[in-house]
Design a protein around this motif. Structure first.
Motif, short mmCIF file in Angstrom:
data_model
loop_
_atom_site.label_atom_id
_atom_site.label_comp_id
_atom_site.label_asym_id
_atom_site.label_seq_id
_atom_site.Cartn_x
_atom_site.Cartn_y
_atom_site.Cartn_z
N LYS A 122 0.84 -1.21 0.00
CA LYS A 122 0.00 0.00 0.00
C LYS A 122 0.87 1.25 0.00
O LYS A 122 0.60 2.22 -0.73
CB LYS A 122 -0.91 -0.01 1.22
CG LYS A 122 -1.87 1.14 1.31
CD LYS A 122 -2.76 1.01 2.55
CE LYS A 122 -3.64 2.21 2.73
NZ LYS A 122 -4.46 2.10 3.95
N CYS A 123 1.92 1.24 0.79
CA CYS A 123 2.85 2.37 0.87
C CYS A 123 3.56 2.58 -0.48
O CYS A 123 3.69 3.71 -0.96
CB CYS A 123 3.85 2.12 1.98
SG CYS A 123 5.11 3.40 2.10
N ALA A 126 1.16 4.13 -2.96
CA ALA A 126 0.94 5.54 -2.66
C ALA A 126 2.13 6.39 -3.11
O ALA A 126 1.94 7.48 -3.68
CB ALA A 126 0.69 5.73 -1.16
N GLN A 130 2.00 9.24 -6.04
CA GLN A 130 2.42 10.62 -5.75
C GLN A 130 3.51 11.06 -6.71
O GLN A 130 3.50 12.19 -7.21
CB GLN A 130 2.90 10.72 -4.30
CG GLN A 130 3.27 12.13 -3.92
CD GLN A 130 3.73 12.22 -2.47
OE1 GLN A 130 3.88 11.22 -1.78
NE2 GLN A 130 3.95 13.43 -2.00
#
Length: 142
Positions: A122-123, A126, A130
């Motif tokens: 998930k990190c 993200a 970004q």
């Protein structure tokens, strides 16, 4: 991104059980908490991790009899830990190399949280999203 930031976002809830807990009860706890692993603690000390994979292995080896035996009989006793100051990239490497999905996090030698492979993925998603958005903004402004 650091492990501490992941814990800040997901919370520091850790689900534990004692080494004496019967495997059947541990299975019920995994289901209740909707997690893939429980941290096995003797007092304040982490002595193991009991994952769904450990339970499948237990039943494969000992059949239904495994369910009445203590979690300590089947847990992974060689616990690999993470620290809050480590990066997600370091964790990803460790989890991949060791083929593990859950890392207890220690802060000042005390259990501070758990990071799962899902948290790491998930990190990573993200961060990639970004970065892509930043590039789009940069290109549009140019």
């Amino acid at each position: 991104m650091l492990v501490a930031e992941i814990l800040k976002g997901k919370g520091q809830a850790v689900f534990t059980l004692s080494p004496e807990t019967p495997l059947l009860e541990a299975c019920a706890e995994l289901d209740r908490k909707r997690v893939g692993a429980l941290i096995v603690c003797q007092g304040e000390d982490v002595v193991g991790v009991l994952s769904e994979r450990d339970i499948v292995r237990a039943i494969s080896q000992d059949g239904a009899d495994a369910l009445s035996r203590p979690a300590s009989h089947y847990m992974t006793a060689e616990v690999i830990f993470a620290e809050p100051t480590e990066t997600v990239a370091v964790l990803m490497g460790r989890m991949t190399d060791r083929r593990i999905r859950h890392l207890p996090v220690l802060r000042d030698r005390r259990l501070a949280g758990v990071v799962s492979i899902g948290d790491v993925v998930k990190c990573q998603i993200a961060e990639a999203t970004q970065e892509a958005e930043s590039l789009r903004t940069y290109i549009a402004a140019g």
